[in-house]
Scaffold this active site. Sequence first.
Site, PDB file in Angstrom:
ATOM      1  N   ASP A 118      83.901  -9.008  71.548  1.00  0.00           N
ATOM      2  CA  ASP A 118      84.890  -8.598  70.806  1.00  0.00           C
ATOM      3  C   ASP A 118      86.168  -8.220  71.719  1.00  0.00           C
ATOM      4  O   ASP A 118      85.739  -7.537  72.772  1.00  0.00           O
ATOM      5  CB  ASP A 118      84.365  -7.421  69.735  1.00  0.00           C
ATOM      6  CG  ASP A 118      85.582  -6.931  69.148  1.00  0.00           C
ATOM      7  OD1 ASP A 118      85.970  -7.785  68.085  1.00  0.00           O
ATOM      8  OD2 ASP A 118      85.982  -5.541  69.129  1.00  0.00           O
TER       9      ASP A 118
ATOM     10  N   GLU B  79      95.407 -11.732  71.067  1.00  0.00           N
ATOM     11  CA  GLU B  79      96.838 -11.841  71.747  1.00  0.00           C
ATOM     12  C   GLU B  79      97.559 -12.596  71.001  1.00  0.00           C
ATOM     13  O   GLU B  79      97.371 -13.875  70.573  1.00  0.00           O
ATOM     14  CB  GLU B  79      96.736 -12.216  73.037  1.00  0.00           C
ATOM     15  CG  GLU B  79      97.888 -12.346  74.081  1.00  0.00           C
ATOM     16  CD  GLU B  79      98.800 -10.952  73.809  1.00  0.00           C
ATOM     17  OE1 GLU B  79      99.959 -11.173  73.458  1.00  0.00           O
ATOM     18  OE2 GLU B  79      98.116  -9.942  74.112  1.00  0.00           O
TER      19      GLU B  79
END
Length: 529
Positions: free
Chosen positions: A201, A269
């Site tokens: 994760d 991201e």
Amino acid sequence: MSNADWWRGSVTYQIYPRSFQDSSGDGIGDLKGITSRLGHIADLGVDAIWLSPIFTSPMADMGYDVADYTGIDPSFGTMEDFEAMVTEAHRLGLKVIIDQVLSHSSNQHPFFEQSRQSKDNDKSDWYVWADPKMDGSAPNNWQAIFGGIAWEWEPRRKQYYFHNFLKEQPDWNFHNPEVQDWLLGTMKFWLDKGVDGFRLDTVNFYFHDQHLRDDPADFRKGVWPAVKPYDMQYHLFSKNQPENLVFLGKMRALLDQYDARTLIGEVGESHHAIEIMGEYTSANRLHMAYSFEMLSPNFTPGHFRSQIDKFFSLAPEGWPCWAMSNHDVIRHVTRFAEHGASQDAIAKLSAAMLLSFEGSVCIYQGEEVGQTETDIEFHELTDPEGMTFWPEAKGRDGCRTPMVWEADAPYGGFSEVKPWLPVKAPQLSRAVDTQQGVEGSVLETYRALLKVRGTTPELRTGRTEFLKAQQPVLGFIRGGAVLCVFNLSNEATEAEIPATGDVLFQMESSVDGGKVTLGPNGALIARLA
């Protein structure tokens, strides 16, 4: 392909344990329930299962706040239930991948409870602590993903602690080598239990800038103002630090001590995700990585081509894992609806594309029946993200509602009692039993496509050569031998193609010489002549 490389080109089925199958009658899915349904997954023809977190947790973020990294949360069962599930999965030929939430723990973890007591105890430096500014405000401008600043005051230490997510999820201090070694030890525990790999994760969140420099603004057009303040920053210092690469190498070294294990990282991201994926899967670090690039609303040939092209140009020795749905985003049948002639058509087209892409693939529970996003009302919410940002962002509950097995059974056969999230009519209409054995159904289409991928080496590991096709057609050749052509629109179109031989999969398409006619959301996978 050697057994050690089983992950390369593999297909993994993601299970969200709370929503897969309830065996205990409490409305929450559990490990025994998963074990009872493994036959369905094996019959699909996938290689592995991935379980979202099953560890001991107060469930502030549905298990992504871990209080015991080597314990099973009682809501899911016992360690014996886990071991039985692994045994049955392996008997059926399925690898088992489990979630590892290493960037942060629960604030109820014993080490955090100790760390917050003082500045001079054994665990005082195991989390990220910082002094306030002279005016008492937070050390810098870092934002939390779930809202507010990423710092929480602790009066006993007269310091702030850092949390990328909820205040109940304090970040580990990875700059402390003892933290790294301890977390690697928890991974070894599960490797010794026989798991075949880890889904990591938020793998790019582990390290923070030790100078605590402010994150700059994100000046990209259309970003400001965003629903979440977090999305208005370019996260140059709060994550994506170079020290991460060294730790990834340590994790890889640990897994290399075992046979045929794998690491897959989630890159959270919005700026340079593909570049990070490439960097993280090169130089003996992660085996695979995925980002949210294909979990977005973008549904154009240029978008899909650019992601694959860019990855392999940046990291020719790296390896991606592609997905279109998971537990964090709107289900893709709903997300891509405007491009589909019908829900079934967009579900089947998406499957044909995804299972033809170079890289490995992850499919999310319910995807194989074309499941749609559930319309969640505010009073039904459990997700803290939805509660904070409603109604502009409704959170993740809509993609996490229970798996629907039987259309006429109470709660779709998931549970005998009211489940933790609702089962509604649109989801019931796509139950497994309504599609089982029905020619042309989404379920049977997935099975057919998974069989094609599994028996066609070029589709698992062959390199990609894109065709010069015009919008809305996406076309490419895998391994120099298999042609894949798709119509990403709900109107018929034509495209020029090389001469074909045996057809491996066909949907709303016909070939006449060097031309293919693709109906709405049509697809063709065929060997070259």
